[in-house]
Design a protein around this motif. Structure first.
Motif, PDB file in Angstrom:
ATOM      1  N   TYR A 194      -4.944   9.572   3.418  1.00 25.29           N
ATOM      2  CA  TYR A 194      -5.715  10.397   2.485  1.00 25.29           C
ATOM      3  C   TYR A 194      -4.930  10.591   1.182  1.00 25.29           C
ATOM      4  CZ  TYR A 194      -7.580  14.595   0.261  1.00 25.29           C
ATOM      5  OH  TYR A 194      -8.073  15.489  -0.654  1.00 25.29           O
ATOM      6  N   ASP A 195      -5.652  10.577   0.070  1.00 25.50           N
ATOM      7  CA  ASP A 195      -5.021  10.812  -1.223  1.00 25.50           C
ATOM      8  C   ASP A 195      -6.030  11.476  -2.155  1.00 25.50           C
ATOM      9  OD1 ASP A 195      -3.021  10.856  -3.072  1.00 25.50           O
ATOM     10  OD2 ASP A 195      -2.866   8.688  -3.313  1.00 25.50           O
ATOM     11  N   SER A 226      -1.084  10.636   5.800  1.00 23.83           N
ATOM     12  CA  SER A 226      -1.683   9.804   6.839  1.00 23.83           C
ATOM     13  C   SER A 226      -2.240  10.719   7.907  1.00 23.83           C
ATOM     14  CB  SER A 226      -0.635   8.861   7.432  1.00 23.83           C
ATOM     15  OG  SER A 226      -1.205   8.097   8.475  1.00 23.83           O
ATOM     16  N   SER A 227      -3.455  10.384   8.416  1.00 20.92           N
ATOM     17  CA  SER A 227      -4.079  11.254   9.403  1.00 20.92           C
ATOM     18  C   SER A 227      -4.754  10.446  10.476  1.00 20.92           C
ATOM     19  CB  SER A 227      -5.115  12.174   8.731  1.00 20.92           C
ATOM     20  OG  SER A 227      -6.182  11.420   8.207  1.00 20.92           O
ATOM     21  N   ASN A 239      -3.037   0.860  -5.765  1.00 20.41           N
ATOM     22  CA  ASN A 239      -1.987   1.829  -6.115  1.00 20.41           C
ATOM     23  C   ASN A 239      -2.517   3.222  -6.418  1.00 20.41           C
ATOM     24  OD1 ASN A 239      -3.088   1.591  -8.705  1.00 20.41           O
ATOM     25  ND2 ASN A 239      -1.540   0.107  -9.373  1.00 20.41           N
ATOM     26  N   ARG A 240      -3.852   3.405  -6.300  1.00 23.62           N
ATOM     27  CA  ARG A 240      -4.505   4.709  -6.505  1.00 23.62           C
ATOM     28  C   ARG A 240      -4.403   5.201  -7.959  1.00 23.62           C
ATOM     29  NH1 ARG A 240      -4.113   3.121  -1.676  1.00 23.62           N
ATOM     30  NH2 ARG A 240      -4.188   4.489   0.136  1.00 23.62           N
ATOM     31  N   ILE A 270     -11.054  14.038  -6.934  1.00 21.43           N
ATOM     32  CA  ILE A 270     -11.579  12.812  -6.348  1.00 21.43           C
ATOM     33  C   ILE A 270     -10.782  12.546  -5.072  1.00 21.43           C
ATOM     34  CG2 ILE A 270     -12.064  10.366  -6.703  1.00 21.43           C
ATOM     35  CD1 ILE A 270     -13.557  12.145  -8.645  1.00 21.43           C
ATOM     36  N   HIS A 271     -11.484  12.559  -3.930  1.00 17.10           N
ATOM     37  CA  HIS A 271     -10.832  12.361  -2.626  1.00 17.10           C
ATOM     38  C   HIS A 271     -11.004  10.909  -2.205  1.00 17.10           C
ATOM     39  CE1 HIS A 271     -10.878  16.801  -2.128  1.00 17.10           C
ATOM     40  NE2 HIS A 271     -12.078  16.724  -2.658  1.00 17.10           N
ATOM     41  N   LEU A 272      -9.946  10.350  -1.587  1.00 18.68           N
ATOM     42  CA  LEU A 272     -10.007   8.977  -1.124  1.00 18.68           C
ATOM     43  C   LEU A 272      -9.340   8.857   0.249  1.00 18.68           C
ATOM     44  CD1 LEU A 272     -10.754   5.983  -1.862  1.00 18.68           C
ATOM     45  CD2 LEU A 272      -8.373   5.749  -2.630  1.00 18.68           C
ATOM     46  N   TRP A 273     -10.058   8.215   1.187  1.00 25.52           N
ATOM     47  CA  TRP A 273      -9.498   7.911   2.500  1.00 25.52           C
ATOM     48  C   TRP A 273      -9.457   6.382   2.657  1.00 25.52           C
ATOM     49  CZ3 TRP A 273     -13.005  11.730   1.520  1.00 25.52           C
ATOM     50  CH2 TRP A 273     -12.654  13.042   1.901  1.00 25.52           C
TER      51      TRP A 273
END
Length: 445
Positions: free
Chosen positions: A128-129, A3-4, A172-173, A437-440
């Motif tokens: 962020y994940d 978390s950011s 759930n990513r 693969i970046h996800l916010w």
């Protein structure tokens, strides 16, 4: 997962400007009683509430609509009763947040969720994940290179260079499906690379560089049905693909006079073929089939049934109901950074070779704002949603609000090279050249 909350930037923005529409907005002075203590009729009050919300949004931004509504609902008990009308919240959610359907039990809850999510986006509060998928069975390393991304309310779709589309569940990513196509003759190393994806639940539609368009059901078979069989020799390479429930739109390069095609998304029949938009890039179009090249062009669809397409030299706006006559067709003297081009429901953003970003309304080309990305002659990967623009250069993702063109914060300064980016009002995704693969997620927590 992390978390950011991104810190605001103190850097001044050169060339920042905005045009406020709808007049200056202040707290509504609607505290007078009507003559003879008349009761204002509910429909009239609802129309007034919607107009006040629109005026506040246009003058001060969409987040300002909530405060204006709160003031109105305190006028009297009758107006407080109007605030419990779900049809009213449906209208408000539609005009302020551009939502046609709800993910919650009521439209009031949907509005509140959208408001809180927008607050998170402005403040840089996100989770962020990095998304993971099973790469077993991928023989060619090109098959691990993500070329394009598409978001829906529930899924992220990633198109890869080997012609597959991997689908992730945003809740759930997790990687939940992989869609592939029937094998056919290849015209080059990247001829099967996915060039664009459209998610119209329950369907997922994607196109490849060789011109094929495939349709699959999200919960159905993993082998997609071919809705249109491409002909590279006659049409060139299909370099970008987009659409919505009603339309599919493709941008080609390689054969003069055949740059844009439009299909009816319901019948899957071709309804338009024309324009010379990509004629100067015809040779490069053929090279995309065999080698990695600069991005030739982009095409995007808005909620106003229009499409905006661009190359580095020119952009045009088409009314998809009557595409024979472009609404706008403009040359760009300073050149455009194609990878920075994107649209939301009603506007588009473009960055020129000097690094100057401009946001314009699709229908009138009215300038909404402009700001300096400070990235001259640098490849900038960009995207936008209803309220914010994101630009990635040299691995740093910066965020601007697009109501006044003010820089807000750095989202991430270590994503590396990026092949694709996409954003909606809740999520931002980026496909790294390192195959991550970046996800916010800015959703209200």
């Amino acid at each position: 997962m992390s978390s950011s909350s991104s810190s605001s930037s103190s850097e001044d923005v050169n060339g920042s400007s905005a045009r406020r529409r709808g007049g200056d907005f202040g707290a509504p002075s609607v505290t007078r009683r009507r003559a003879n203590n008349e009761i204002w009729p509910g429909p009239f009050v609802e129309d007034l509430v919607v107009q006040v919300a629109i005026d506040a949004s246009r003058s001060l931004g969409r987040l300002a609509a909530a405060a204006a509504l709160a003031n109105l609902f305190q006028v009297c008990s009758t107006w407080q009763a109007v605030s419990r009308s779900d049809p009213l919240w449906h209208r408000l959610t539609s005009v302020i947040w551009g939502r046609a359907h709800t993910m919650h039990d009521s439209w009031r809850e949907e509005y509140m969720h959208r408001h809180r999510t927008a607050q998170n986006f402005r403040a840089g509060r996100s989770i962020y994940d990095t998304l993971h998928f099973d790469s077993a069975g991928v023989e060619n390393p090109d098959g691990l290179s993500c070329r394009c991304l598409t978001l829906s309310d529930t899924h992220l779709a990633c198109g890869f260079a080997n012609g597959t589309v991997r689908l992730f569940d945003l809740a759930n990513r997790q990687h939940v499906r992989t869609f592939d196509t029937h094998p056919r003759d290849r015209f080059g190393r990247f001829s099967r690379a996915v060039s664009g994806i459209v998610i119209t639940d329950p369907r997922i539609v994607f196109a490849t560089l060789d011109g094929d368009i495939h349709v699959a059901i999200i919960d159905g078979e993993s082998i997609a049905r071919t809705a249109h069989l491409g002909n590279v020799v006659n049409d060139g390479a299909l370099v970008d693909f987009t659409g919505c429930d009603r339309w599919w739109v493709a941008l080609y390069a390689g054969v003069p006079g055949r740059a844009v095609r439009v299909w009816d998304g319901n019948t899957e029949g071709l309804v338009y073929l024309n324009t010379n938009l990509t004629d100067p890039e015809a040779v490069m179009g053929w090279h995309t089939l065999t080698e990695l090249t600069d991005t030739i062009g982009r095409v995007r669809v808005t909620s106003q049934q229009s499409a905006v397409a661009c190359t580095s030299l020119r952009y045009m706006v088409l009314d998809l109901r009557n595409p024979e006559f472009p609404l706008h067709d403009q040359e760009c003297r300073r050149g455009l950074t194609v990878t920075s081009f994107d649209t939301n429901n009603e506007a588009f953003i473009m960055v020129d070779s000097r690094g100057l970003a401009t946001v314009r309304r699709v229908d009138t080309l009215e300038e909404v704002c402009r700001f300096n990305t400070r990235q001259r002659n640098v490849n900038v990967m960009g995207c936008m949603n209803q309220g914010y623009a994101l630009m990635c250069a040299a691995g740093v993702v910066r965020v601007w609000e697009i109501e006044q063109g003010r820089r807000l914060y750095i989202l991430n300064d270590n994503v590396g090279g990026v092949n694709a980016m996409v954003a909606d009002d809740r999520h931002v995704a980026a496909a790294g050249s390192d195959r991550r693969i970046h996800l916010w997620d800015f959703g209200a927590q």
